[in-house]
Design a protein around this motif. Structure first.
Motif, PDB file in Angstrom:
ATOM      1  N   THR A   9      32.043  88.986  68.349  1.00  0.00           N
ATOM      2  CA  THR A   9      32.906  90.117  68.103  1.00  0.00           C
ATOM      3  C   THR A   9      33.544  90.064  66.859  1.00  0.00           C
ATOM      4  O   THR A   9      33.336  89.332  65.884  1.00  0.00           O
ATOM      5  CB  THR A   9      34.104  89.685  69.310  1.00  0.00           C
ATOM      6  N   LEU A  10      34.396  91.109  66.556  1.00  0.00           N
ATOM      7  CA  LEU A  10      34.721  91.544  65.173  1.00  0.00           C
ATOM      8  C   LEU A  10      35.798  90.588  64.876  1.00  0.00           C
ATOM      9  O   LEU A  10      35.731  90.016  63.743  1.00  0.00           O
ATOM     10  CB  LEU A  10      35.798  92.718  65.205  1.00  0.00           C
ATOM     11  N   THR A  11      36.548  89.986  65.877  1.00  0.00           N
ATOM     12  CA  THR A  11      37.566  88.851  65.379  1.00  0.00           C
ATOM     13  C   THR A  11      36.959  87.593  65.257  1.00  0.00           C
ATOM     14  O   THR A  11      37.205  86.921  64.029  1.00  0.00           O
ATOM     15  CB  THR A  11      38.565  88.750  66.696  1.00  0.00           C
ATOM     16  N   SER A  12      35.635  87.194  65.814  1.00  0.00           N
ATOM     17  CA  SER A  12      34.845  86.120  65.554  1.00  0.00           C
ATOM     18  C   SER A  12      34.317  86.110  64.110  1.00  0.00           C
ATOM     19  O   SER A  12      34.374  85.292  63.407  1.00  0.00           O
ATOM     20  CB  SER A  12      33.859  85.825  66.435  1.00  0.00           C
ATOM     21  N   LEU A  14      35.474  87.986  61.668  1.00  0.00           N
ATOM     22  CA  LEU A  14      36.517  87.777  60.499  1.00  0.00           C
ATOM     23  C   LEU A  14      37.000  86.415  60.714  1.00  0.00           C
ATOM     24  O   LEU A  14      37.458  86.053  59.337  1.00  0.00           O
ATOM     25  CB  LEU A  14      37.852  88.753  60.880  1.00  0.00           C
ATOM     26  N   ALA A  15      37.069  85.633  61.410  1.00  0.00           N
ATOM     27  CA  ALA A  15      37.338  84.210  61.480  1.00  0.00           C
ATOM     28  C   ALA A  15      36.234  83.341  60.681  1.00  0.00           C
ATOM     29  O   ALA A  15      36.749  82.553  59.678  1.00  0.00           O
ATOM     30  CB  ALA A  15      37.305  83.610  62.918  1.00  0.00           C
TER      31      ALA A  15
END
Length: 125
Positions: A9-12, A14-15
């Protein structure tokens, strides 16, 4: 028909990007410190291979060391960091210095480096 999402996902993403970016940032701070240390070791080895380095005056050996070190643009090593100790076959040159690089805010990276080299070569070409 039920479909499952594949991938990150996008959050993964970015992390992972933050972790990799921080690792690169730390590497950019640490790599020059270690390159400088290996330049110090190379300069010490070069002085030890000079003809007559075992019989050389410590001031002359220190001058040769800093001339070699100036070619690699090293600025962390000062003359007070270089010590000479008399041994049976010549001199033992010891270099001990500390490098402090600011990271972010009030966090610093401190590297303490020590190296020693025997200056025992006498005469010859």
């Amino acid at each position: 028909m039920k479909r499952k999402q594949q991938g990150i996902t996008l959050t993964s993403f970015l992390a992972i990007l933050v972790v990799v970016g921080f690792a690169l940032f730390v590497g950019m701070k640490l790599l020059p410190m270690y390159q400088e240390f290996y330049a110090v070791k190379a300069a010490m080895k070069g002085v030890s291979q000079e003809p007559g380095s075992g019989n050389m005056d410590p001031a002359r050996a220190q001058d040769l060391f800093f001339r070699r070190l100036d070619m690699s643009y090293s600025d962390s090593v000062k003359p007070r960091d270089v010590k000479f100790e008399r041994i049976a076959s010549g001199w033992k040159m010891k270099v001990s210095y500390e490098v402090r690089k600011p990271m972010m805010g009030n966090l610093d990276v401190v590297g303490h480096f020590e190296a020693e080299q025997e200056l025992t070569r006498s005469g010859g070409n």
